[in-house]
Motif scaffolding. Structure first.
Motif, short mmCIF file in Angstrom:
data_model
loop_
_atom_site.label_atom_id
_atom_site.label_comp_id
_atom_site.label_asym_id
_atom_site.label_seq_id
_atom_site.Cartn_x
_atom_site.Cartn_y
_atom_site.Cartn_z
N ALA A 189 -0.62 -3.58 10.54
CA ALA A 189 -0.45 -5.03 10.50
C ALA A 189 -0.27 -5.45 9.05
O ALA A 189 -1.23 -5.46 8.28
CB ALA A 189 -1.66 -5.72 11.13
N ASP A 190 0.95 -5.76 8.69
CA ASP A 190 1.29 -6.02 7.30
C ASP A 190 1.26 -7.51 6.97
O ASP A 190 1.56 -8.35 7.81
CB ASP A 190 2.68 -5.45 7.00
N PRO A 226 6.54 -1.28 4.31
CA PRO A 226 7.17 -1.41 5.63
C PRO A 226 7.96 -0.18 6.05
O PRO A 226 7.96 0.19 7.23
CB PRO A 226 8.09 -2.63 5.45
N HIS A 227 8.62 0.46 5.11
CA HIS A 227 9.37 1.68 5.42
C HIS A 227 8.42 2.81 5.83
O HIS A 227 8.66 3.50 6.83
CB HIS A 227 10.20 2.10 4.22
N ILE A 228 7.37 2.99 5.07
CA ILE A 228 6.40 4.05 5.37
C ILE A 228 5.74 3.81 6.72
O ILE A 228 5.48 4.73 7.49
CB ILE A 228 5.33 4.13 4.25
N ALA A 229 5.49 2.53 7.03
CA ALA A 229 4.77 2.17 8.25
C ALA A 229 5.59 2.41 9.51
O ALA A 229 5.05 2.31 10.62
CB ALA A 229 4.34 0.72 8.19
N GLN A 230 6.85 2.73 9.39
CA GLN A 230 7.68 2.99 10.57
C GLN A 230 7.20 4.21 11.36
O GLN A 230 7.55 4.37 12.53
CB GLN A 230 9.14 3.15 10.17
N SER A 231 6.40 5.05 10.71
CA SER A 231 5.87 6.21 11.42
C SER A 231 4.68 5.85 12.31
O SER A 231 4.20 6.69 13.08
CB SER A 231 5.46 7.31 10.44
N ALA A 232 4.17 4.62 12.20
CA ALA A 232 3.11 4.15 13.09
C ALA A 232 3.71 3.85 14.46
O ALA A 232 4.92 3.76 14.63
CB ALA A 232 2.44 2.92 12.50
N ASP A 233 2.85 3.66 15.45
CA ASP A 233 3.33 3.33 16.80
C ASP A 233 3.83 1.89 16.87
O ASP A 233 4.71 1.57 17.68
CB ASP A 233 2.21 3.56 17.82
N LEU A 234 3.26 1.02 16.05
CA LEU A 234 3.66 -0.38 16.05
C LEU A 234 3.48 -0.93 14.64
O LEU A 234 2.46 -0.72 13.99
CB LEU A 234 2.81 -1.18 17.03
N PHE A 235 4.50 -1.64 14.16
CA PHE A 235 4.45 -2.28 12.84
C PHE A 235 4.61 -3.78 13.04
O PHE A 235 5.59 -4.25 13.63
CB PHE A 235 5.55 -1.75 11.93
N LEU A 236 3.62 -4.53 12.56
CA LEU A 236 3.62 -5.98 12.69
C LEU A 236 3.71 -6.62 11.32
O LEU A 236 3.12 -6.14 10.36
CB LEU A 236 2.32 -6.45 13.37
N ARG A 237 4.42 -7.73 11.23
CA ARG A 237 4.52 -8.47 9.97
C ARG A 237 4.05 -9.90 10.19
O ARG A 237 4.36 -10.53 11.20
CB ARG A 237 5.95 -8.47 9.43
N GLU A 282 0.83 -1.21 0.00
CA GLU A 282 0.00 0.00 0.00
C GLU A 282 0.86 1.26 0.00
O GLU A 282 0.47 2.28 0.57
CB GLU A 282 -0.92 0.00 1.22
N GLU A 283 2.02 1.24 -0.65
CA GLU A 283 2.90 2.40 -0.65
C GLU A 283 2.25 3.64 -1.27
O GLU A 283 2.61 4.76 -0.95
CB GLU A 283 4.20 2.09 -1.38
N GLY A 284 1.30 3.44 -2.15
CA GLY A 284 0.69 4.56 -2.85
C GLY A 284 -0.23 5.41 -1.99
O GLY A 284 -0.51 6.56 -2.34
N CYS A 285 -0.72 4.87 -0.87
CA CYS A 285 -1.69 5.62 -0.07
C CYS A 285 -1.39 5.63 1.43
O CYS A 285 -1.93 6.48 2.15
CB CYS A 285 -3.10 5.08 -0.30
N LEU A 286 -0.56 4.72 1.91
CA LEU A 286 -0.38 4.58 3.36
C LEU A 286 0.20 5.84 4.00
O LEU A 286 -0.21 6.23 5.10
CB LEU A 286 0.50 3.37 3.67
#
Length: 224
Positions: A34-35, A43-54, A12-16
């Protein structure tokens, strides 16, 4: 009531990035991405979230994983191409404090100026009020306690939102909060407005008629 926002993602890099930026302004208790194994910049963009899960792909499983890690009183499940109107989180919490309300969602607004989409918006709200069935892009919100009571999302390949709604409406009323959720028109633009709308109706009818959602998943391709 603290609201944890859980966003399932897969490429979802285009909108996340925009979704996270707008959501941060709403000041939720936490944002969890939650990826499902993205191979792009998600995954790189999601680092700005409080928690990134894979984890393995599967939106229901991803959302359940996010819920297990959430610490808020309320869980709000948000698609990566959706955003919330100011005041939405407060409205959600207030809805859940009303007697008889077990879950809720927001008034959907597809981000297009076409008048036809206003009919789709109205139909989506009417569906929830008349049948208690929420689609994922309407932003399901529910207390943690209630979510655990119904066992979370059934881990289906498609329509996990509809099937958790079927469980919830047996326990009480599902409300529509007086705030909007803004939804990307990308799926309608890719498939065609009439074709996509008819597909949604047909798949829901087939599932209601007993066809297992996993068998229908192939007829609902991913759009990125």
């Amino acid at each position: 009531m603290n609201v944890s926002v859980i966003i399932p993602t897969l490429n979802e890099e285009g909108c996340l990035g925009e979704t996270l930026h707008l959501l941060r302004a709403r000041r939720p208790h936490e944002i969890i991405v939650a990826d499902g194994g993205s191979t792009d910049a998600t995954p790189h963009i999601a680092q700005s979230a409080d928690l990134f899960l894979r984890g393995p792909p599967g939106r229901a499983a991803q959302m359940n994983d996010g819920a297990r890690h959430a610490t808020g009183d309320v869980l709000l499940f948000l698609h990566a191409d959706c955003s919330l109107e100011p005041g939405a989180l407060v409205a959600a919490a207030r809805c859940l404090q009303k007697p008889g309300i077990v879950a809720g969602c927001f008034r959907m607004t597809v981000q297009s100026s076409s008048p036809v989409f206003r009919l789709i918006d109205a139909a989506a709200t009417a569906r929830v009020r008349l049948t208690g069935l929420i689609y994922g892009d309407q932003g399901l919100f529910i207390t943690r306690k209630r979510f655990e009571q119904v066992g979370g999302f059934p881990e289906l390949r498609l329509m996990e939102d509809v099937f958790i709604s079927l469980k919830l409406r047996k326990l009480g009323r599902i409300a529509v909060a007086p705030r909007r959720i803004f939804v990307s028109p990308r799926r309608w633009q890719r498939a065609g407005l009439i074709r996509q709308t008819l597909r949604n109706w047909l798949l829901t009818a087939l599932a209601a008629g007993g066809v297992h959602p996993d068998r229908l998943a192939g007829f609902y391709p991913a759009v990125r």
